[in-house]
Design an enzyme around this catalytic site. Structure first.
Site, short mmCIF file in Angstrom:
data_model
loop_
_atom_site.label_atom_id
_atom_site.label_comp_id
_atom_site.label_asym_id
_atom_site.label_seq_id
_atom_site.Cartn_x
_atom_site.Cartn_y
_atom_site.Cartn_z
N ARG A 145 9.83 23.48 -1.19
CA ARG A 145 10.25 22.24 -0.50
C ARG A 145 9.34 21.88 0.67
O ARG A 145 9.78 21.23 1.62
CB ARG A 145 11.70 22.34 -0.04
N LYS A 167 0.05 10.16 2.04
CA LYS A 167 0.44 9.78 0.68
C LYS A 167 -0.11 10.81 -0.29
O LYS A 167 -1.31 11.12 -0.29
CB LYS A 167 -0.11 8.40 0.32
N GLU A 209 -13.83 1.14 0.53
CA GLU A 209 -12.65 1.37 1.37
C GLU A 209 -13.00 1.19 2.85
O GLU A 209 -12.17 0.76 3.65
CB GLU A 209 -12.07 2.77 1.13
N LYS A 250 -6.70 3.46 10.09
CA LYS A 250 -5.61 3.95 9.25
C LYS A 250 -4.55 4.64 10.10
O LYS A 250 -3.34 4.47 9.88
CB LYS A 250 -6.13 4.91 8.18
N GLU A 260 5.56 3.11 4.65
CA GLU A 260 5.27 1.83 4.02
C GLU A 260 6.51 0.98 3.78
O GLU A 260 6.81 0.61 2.65
CB GLU A 260 4.51 2.05 2.71
N ARG A 264 2.20 -1.07 6.76
CA ARG A 264 1.30 -0.16 6.04
C ARG A 264 0.81 -0.78 4.74
O ARG A 264 -0.25 -0.43 4.24
CB ARG A 264 2.01 1.18 5.76
N ASN A 268 -3.12 -1.84 1.38
CA ASN A 268 -3.27 -2.10 -0.05
C ASN A 268 -4.14 -3.32 -0.34
O ASN A 268 -4.22 -3.75 -1.48
CB ASN A 268 -1.90 -2.28 -0.70
N HIS A 271 -5.88 -3.60 -3.57
CA HIS A 271 -5.32 -2.57 -4.45
C HIS A 271 -4.37 -3.12 -5.52
O HIS A 271 -4.19 -2.48 -6.55
CB HIS A 271 -4.61 -1.49 -3.63
N HIS A 275 -5.62 -1.69 -8.73
CA HIS A 275 -4.86 -0.78 -9.58
C HIS A 275 -4.70 -1.34 -10.99
O HIS A 275 -4.74 -0.60 -11.98
CB HIS A 275 -3.47 -0.50 -8.97
N HIS A 290 -12.24 4.19 -8.69
CA HIS A 290 -11.26 3.56 -7.80
C HIS A 290 -11.91 2.62 -6.77
O HIS A 290 -11.48 1.48 -6.59
CB HIS A 290 -10.44 4.64 -7.09
#
Lengths: 394, 394
Positions: A145, A167, A209, A250, A260, A264, A268, A271, A275, A290
């Site tokens: 955990r 993330k 990026e 960031k 997010e 946040r 993206n 993105h 994506h 990417h």
């Protein structure tokens, strides 16, 4: 060493770093209260990894996750540095590439961490690019955990983006990064020396990026990038400063919106389209990586903003020009093997994590450095735009 | 309904509940700041699930995770209640039993949730016992990096333990619950009416966890249980009150130590031995179910405390007597098919999540209601104790 390590302190990082005869690294702090952590950016940090890790953790053991490409380059170096600091380590190797971010890859890494007898007070080190960071990070988030995570990103993309902000995740049959967790690292070591041996295509992809941060809300950074792009690509202090500025950007956003629910989402930019492009090209890196998808996505976000009457076309052209100078793609026509149809692109976008109640969220812009979150774009506008983008492919 | 639902409020829960002609449920609040939530305990809560869920969530869709046993009993009821509140639902069915808490089971549930188009603002409902709660909870924690979870526990064990506190997870090849996340539910609905049809063995097993709370730090609750055991087993208000008291006990501990860095470990009373017994019996419920393992584990924790000179033997005997009256096992000899050897038990314990730097952590007691966390028990003492426990099997 262990006694010193039992009280984590930021001051000890500089002490540990300066005790070796290396240049003092740049430092960016991610302000997250009890989960605050430092990002260090500088040359030769991997050689100092043992002392740096020991300064923030009382771990007696570490699982170092690498892929087959980074293992021969850096695993022994980091392992030796940890040994010297009294930290036992086990190296866990995964296949390179996005396909490792799978159910199987995730399960294997978790089982290997447990088999290496990593306890709750020990740690996981992600030593590699974005894939290793996402995969090892998700494993660290969920083994017992949650055990501590140190990110040691070895690509430009990972240094400016995926290693910071917590993330983590893997891909689902339905889409990219749809399974994962928010799990902040305890420390990020961005060793800029490793970028010297990065393939040119991968460095360029990471630069997409870097540019993204400028486009979001840093118009002066954009101008600085226009003036310093050659120097950043060549290496040296401009490169380290560019990475640090991205990490600051960031860190600021993550500090105000860790999971997010708000701003946040600005990260993206590029993105939503990006994506979708990765999805329609089957995550095949020979067709599109990417960063290249983000480059095209950023250019599309600006052209979409222009199409919606929100931005001046001159801004979109300036973005495209900078991408071209950096050797990056900016149009659907640049996707090797084609970018699919309007329908396949729309279907891919509908599966984006950011879809809420069926409405895709876009990051649009009023101009360079003036981006904003736009929910509920009319689907007909999106359809028309994609059609015009595909038509301009010829 | 949706407008009302857009502003979650505890007051609305009672409004929603009392608008139906059912008895007002008992309510226990888990104080976790922004993640605080209510546990409702009462008759007929599943029929009110739609209004109750809508009062704390703006979800438009829900994935209801059930197993093949609970599906025919409750899935339609909950689905209909959600429908009436304007919440679309999809039912996801897993195999009953601990084996569903596997890599495969986890992956399948996650993919099914995504295939059901559950978005970030939607929710996952765990409708079942501990296995369904742990599995669906872990899926909810990680699908889209976390969607809201509502626990609707249908066993006594789940109502008093696993549905509260946010622990979720699956089993690893190395041991039980070694992969997972802390993911607090947004609401827990403990419908006491479902316990009327619970098999007697399963009710008894759940009662072991009820007793555990008394043994930890509630000596008066223990006396109350001694006086009211028959009534609790028969049903009615004593049963609901016993469940509520357990939830209060757990809520108090979770509120001060959400991620088990301190006192939350007290909840593991009986579990270090218990998990080892589950491990050596291969998680085979025909031999031993979790609650039975905890019953034996609690009795062993008291006998171990006596053996270490920490507790009066009279306390251990009183615990054993109460377990016997409740029809629960208290000795290794009670494990069907045997409890293995000292070596297999030690090996199973060494893999417990709570092992830190190689030293197992035990919850021991100075007496009933006077438990404490004991790290670093000498391995020879443990070995001697296990040997005497196995010898007294005959």
């Amino acid at each position: 060493m262990n006694e010193q390590a039992s009280e984590p302190s930021s001051d000890k990082i500089s002490a540990a770093a300066s005790s070796q005869a290396a240049p003092v690294p740049l430092r960016v702090k991610v302000e997250l209260g009890a989960r605050a952590y430092d990002i260090l950016i500088g040359e030769g940090l991997l050689e100092q990894a043992g002392a740096l890790v020991a300064s923030i953790s009382s771990a007696k053991a570490a699982a170092i996750v690498v892929d087959e490409n980074t293992r021969p380059l850096y695993a022994d170096k980091v392992s030796a540095a940890l040994d010297a600091a009294g930290i036992r380590s086990a190296v866990i190797t995964v296949q390179p590439g996005e396909r490792s971010k799978s159910w199987r890859g995730y399960g294997e890494v978790c089982e290997a961490i447990l088999a290496a007898r990593i306890g709750r007070d020990d740690l996981v080190i992600a030593l590699g690019g974005g894939v290793v960071g996402d995969l090892a990070g998700f494993a660290a988030a969920t083994v017992r955990r949650g055990v501590a995570l140190v990110q040691m990103p070895t690509t430009l993309l990972a240094q400016v983006d995926s290693s910071v902000g917590g993330k983590t995740g893997i891909n689902s049959a339905v889409g990219k990064n749809l399974i994962g967790a928010f799990h902040q690292p305890s420390l990020v070591l961005a060793d800029t020396r490793v970028l010297d041996t990065l393939p040119a295509r991968e460095f360029r992809a990471g630069y997409a990026e870097v540019l993204k941060y400028a486009l979001i809300d840093r118009p002066q950074f954009f101008e600085w990038l226009e003036a310093n792009r050659d120097e950043i690509f060549a290496g040296g202090s401009a490169r380290a400063e560019a990475i640090a500025e991205c990490c600051r950007a960031k860190a600021e956003i993550v500090a105000v919106d860790e999971t997010e629910t708000g701003d946040r989402a600005l990260l993206n930019l590029g993105h939503t389209f990006g994506h979708a492009l990765e999805n329609v090209t089957g995550y095949d890196s020979s067709r599109l990586v990417h960063g290249e998808a983000v480059a095209i996505g950023c250019a599309m976000a600006f052209r979409f903003s222009v199409a919606l009457g929100l931005a001046d076309p001159a801004h979109a052209r300036r973005v495209e020009a900078h991408l071209a100078e950096a050797g990056l793609p900016s149009r659907l026509a640049h996707v090797r093997g084609g970018a699919g149809s309007v329908e396949t692109l729309l279907a891919a976008m509908a599966q984006d994590k950011k879809v809420r109640h069926g409405t895709p969220t876009f990051i649009l812009a009023h101009g360079i450095g003036r981006s904003f979150i736009q929910r509920g774009v009319e689907s007909q506008h999106l359809r028309d735009f994609l059609l015009s983008e595909l038509r301009s492919n010829g």
